[in-house]
Design an enzyme around this catalytic site. Structure first.
Site, PDB file in Angstrom:
ATOM      1  N   GLN A   1      55.122 -28.231 -33.239  1.00  0.00           N
ATOM      2  CA  GLN A   1      55.587 -29.567 -33.549  1.00  0.00           C
ATOM      3  C   GLN A   1      54.822 -30.639 -32.772  1.00  0.00           C
ATOM      4  O   GLN A   1      54.557 -30.492 -31.593  1.00  0.00           O
ATOM      5  CB  GLN A   1      57.070 -29.626 -33.188  1.00  0.00           C
TER       6      GLN A   1
ATOM      7  N   HIS B   1      57.227 -42.270 -50.080  1.00  0.00           N
ATOM      8  CA  HIS B   1      57.507 -43.317 -49.097  1.00  0.00           C
ATOM      9  C   HIS B   1      58.812 -43.067 -48.349  1.00  0.00           C
ATOM     10  O   HIS B   1      58.870 -43.129 -47.114  1.00  0.00           O
ATOM     11  CB  HIS B   1      57.548 -44.670 -49.808  1.00  0.00           C
TER      12      HIS B   1
ATOM     13  N   LEU C   1      63.417 -33.100 -37.797  1.00  0.00           N
ATOM     14  CA  LEU C   1      64.117 -32.150 -36.953  1.00  0.00           C
ATOM     15  C   LEU C   1      63.285 -31.706 -35.748  1.00  0.00           C
ATOM     16  O   LEU C   1      62.059 -31.612 -35.833  1.00  0.00           O
ATOM     17  CB  LEU C   1      64.506 -30.918 -37.772  1.00  0.00           C
TER      18      LEU C   1
ATOM     19  N   ASN D   1      62.406 -28.798 -34.377  1.00  0.00           N
ATOM     20  CA  ASN D   1      62.481 -27.401 -34.794  1.00  0.00           C
ATOM     21  C   ASN D   1      61.174 -26.630 -34.673  1.00  0.00           C
ATOM     22  O   ASN D   1      60.984 -25.614 -35.333  1.00  0.00           O
ATOM     23  CB  ASN D   1      62.943 -27.346 -36.255  1.00  0.00           C
TER      24      ASN D   1
ATOM     25  N   VAL E   1      56.590 -32.567 -37.185  1.00  0.00           N
ATOM     26  CA  VAL E   1      56.788 -33.692 -36.273  1.00  0.00           C
ATOM     27  C   VAL E   1      58.255 -33.749 -35.863  1.00  0.00           C
ATOM     28  O   VAL E   1      59.100 -33.063 -36.436  1.00  0.00           O
ATOM     29  CB  VAL E   1      56.379 -35.027 -36.937  1.00  0.00           C
TER      30      VAL E   1
ATOM     31  N   ALA F   1      64.476 -58.619 -45.051  1.00  0.00           N
ATOM     32  CA  ALA F   1      64.324 -58.820 -43.607  1.00  0.00           C
ATOM     33  C   ALA F   1      64.549 -60.279 -43.208  1.00  0.00           C
ATOM     34  O   ALA F   1      64.921 -60.567 -42.069  1.00  0.00           O
ATOM     35  CB  ALA F   1      62.936 -58.370 -43.168  1.00  0.00           C
TER      36      ALA F   1
ATOM     37  N   TYR G   1      66.840 -62.268 -44.160  1.00  0.00           N
ATOM     38  CA  TYR G   1      68.248 -62.658 -44.066  1.00  0.00           C
ATOM     39  C   TYR G   1      68.766 -62.548 -42.631  1.00  0.00           C
ATOM     40  O   TYR G   1      68.329 -61.675 -41.864  1.00  0.00           O
ATOM     41  CB  TYR G   1      69.105 -61.802 -44.996  1.00  0.00           C
TER      42      TYR G   1
ATOM     43  N   SER H   1      56.688 -50.782 -42.989  1.00  0.00           N
ATOM     44  CA  SER H   1      57.647 -49.776 -43.463  1.00  0.00           C
ATOM     45  C   SER H   1      57.803 -48.653 -42.459  1.00  0.00           C
ATOM     46  O   SER H   1      58.857 -48.024 -42.362  1.00  0.00           O
ATOM     47  CB  SER H   1      57.190 -49.178 -44.798  1.00  0.00           C
TER      48      SER H   1
END
Length: 374
Positions: free
Chosen positions: A94, A155, A166, A168, A172, A259, A261, A310
């Site tokens: 990982q 996405h 996770l 695990n 990642v 964003a 707001y 994002s």
């Protein structure tokens, strides 16, 4: 009789004294790979007190256990090409993406912060719930013509991994690896969607006890109806986090909706040097910045490296869930204040807002101001 026993004991003592050095030699043996010039000579290994572990069929090499003395002797033999230690290999396993330690999320993870029990909705293109590195516990789709909230674009799966991949030993690890992931699909397989679907997704989140909504999408146009839905969710105790947009710098400011707001945290993107990304939108509605350049995360059927605001927003979502887990009494209003107050200032507030999200600062700030948020 006593003489026989004494004689037997003497023999045993002599035997023990005799074999002990050999036991010691065996313990000092190490594993090596011995390469021969042409033909393997196993007897040569034995001659120098070594033990052959394996003789390979395709190359003139054997693996063997040798003492230091045997290594020296064999190294001088003309039939031996080389001797090298039988070094260990290990699983690459990982990866911890650079953004996790950069915002000190790993420090809070070590304090027990994993997001456990916090319900996070990734409102996006769906999530690949078959991905081995993601644990999606539920969701819904509001995209016309779809029956499942699975991701067909990639996405949403990427965003979900930043939040909660996770821990695990695979791929990642996310900021909050034990949070409950919910997929609210409002974007189609091309990454497009409508305000009406977003509003439906917000209503679903309200009805399903969601704690945080991550919205890594945007529009240059606002909506009165969307604002009403967001206001309602905020009043119901939901924390909302959104990307500010990828329109680059503008003198007038160009933060995208939702964003823009008031009740949504707007997140910009920085690189590993804490420099604002050239694509990151700016304006007075920027609350925080987070890693958004060369970010590694989950993707459909695997992993990918992407750039964008994002990617920055889910880092903040993940940190918020760590605080919620460790301080269950905190409201969405309190969480937002803590994140803003504990950020690392980086400069121009139109670019960086209050600064870089810092998980450890946020946790310590919440602990030091417990009475304030009761």
């Amino acid at each position: 009789m006593k003489r026989k026993i004494l004689a037997l004991v003497s023999i045993l003592l002599l035997f023990i004294t005799f074999v002990h050095p050999k036991i010691g030699n065996a313990q000092s043996m190490k594993s090596y790979l011995v390469g021969f010039n042409n033909i393997v000579n196993e007897s040569l290994i034995s001659k120098h007190g070594g033990n052959v572990k394996e003789k390979y069929k395709s190359i003139p090499v054997v693996s063997a256990y040798l003492t230091d003395q045997a290594v020296q002797s064999l190294a001088n033999d003309p039939n031996v090409s080389y001797i090298e230690e039988d070094a260990q290999v290990h699983s690459l396993g990982q990866e911890v993406p650079w953004g996790v330690p950069h915002i000190h999320a790993d420090d809070v993870n070590q304090l027990g912060g994993t997001g456990s029990g916090v319900n996070i909705a990734v409102m996006d293109s769906g999530i690949d719930y078959t991905h081995q590195d993601l644990n999606v516990v539920g969701g819904a789709t509001f995209v016309n013509g779809t029956l499942s909230y699975i991701d067909e674009y990639g996405h949403g799966t990427f965003v979900a991994g930043i939040v909660s991949a996770l821990n695990n030993d695979l791929g990642v690890v996310g900021v909050a690896s034990e949070a409950n992931l919910y997929s609210i699909r409002v974007l189609d397989k091309y990454g497009n969607g409508n305000f009406s679907d977003v509003i439906s997704g917000i209503e679903w989140a309200i009805s399903n006890n969601i704690d945080i909504i991550n919205m890594s999408f945007g529009s240059n146009i606002g909506s009165k109806s969307l604002k009403k839905a967001i206001d309602k969710a905020y009043n119901e105790g939901i924390l909302m986090v959104a990307a500010v947009g990828n329109d680059g710098y503008s003198k007038k400011g160009n933060v995208n909706y939702p964003a823009k707001y008031k009740y949504v945290m707007g997140i910009g993107a920085i690189d590993q040097n804490n420099i604002i990304a050239d694509f990151s939108s700016n304006g007075k509605e920027v609350d925080l910045v987070a890693p958004g350049v060369l970010v590694n995360s989950t993707y459909i059927n695997g992993y990918a490296i992407l750039n964008g605001t994002s990617m920055a927003a889910p880092y903040v979502t993940g940190v918020a869930s760590l605080l919620m887990q460790l301080n269950p009494e905190l409201s969405n209003i309190a969480i937002e204040e803590i994140l803003n107050q504990s950020a690392e200032p980086l400069g121009d507030t139109d670019l960086y807002g209050n600064g870089l999200i810092n998980a450890l600062n946020a946790y310590q700030y919440s602990q030091n101001n417990v009475n304030k948020f009761k």
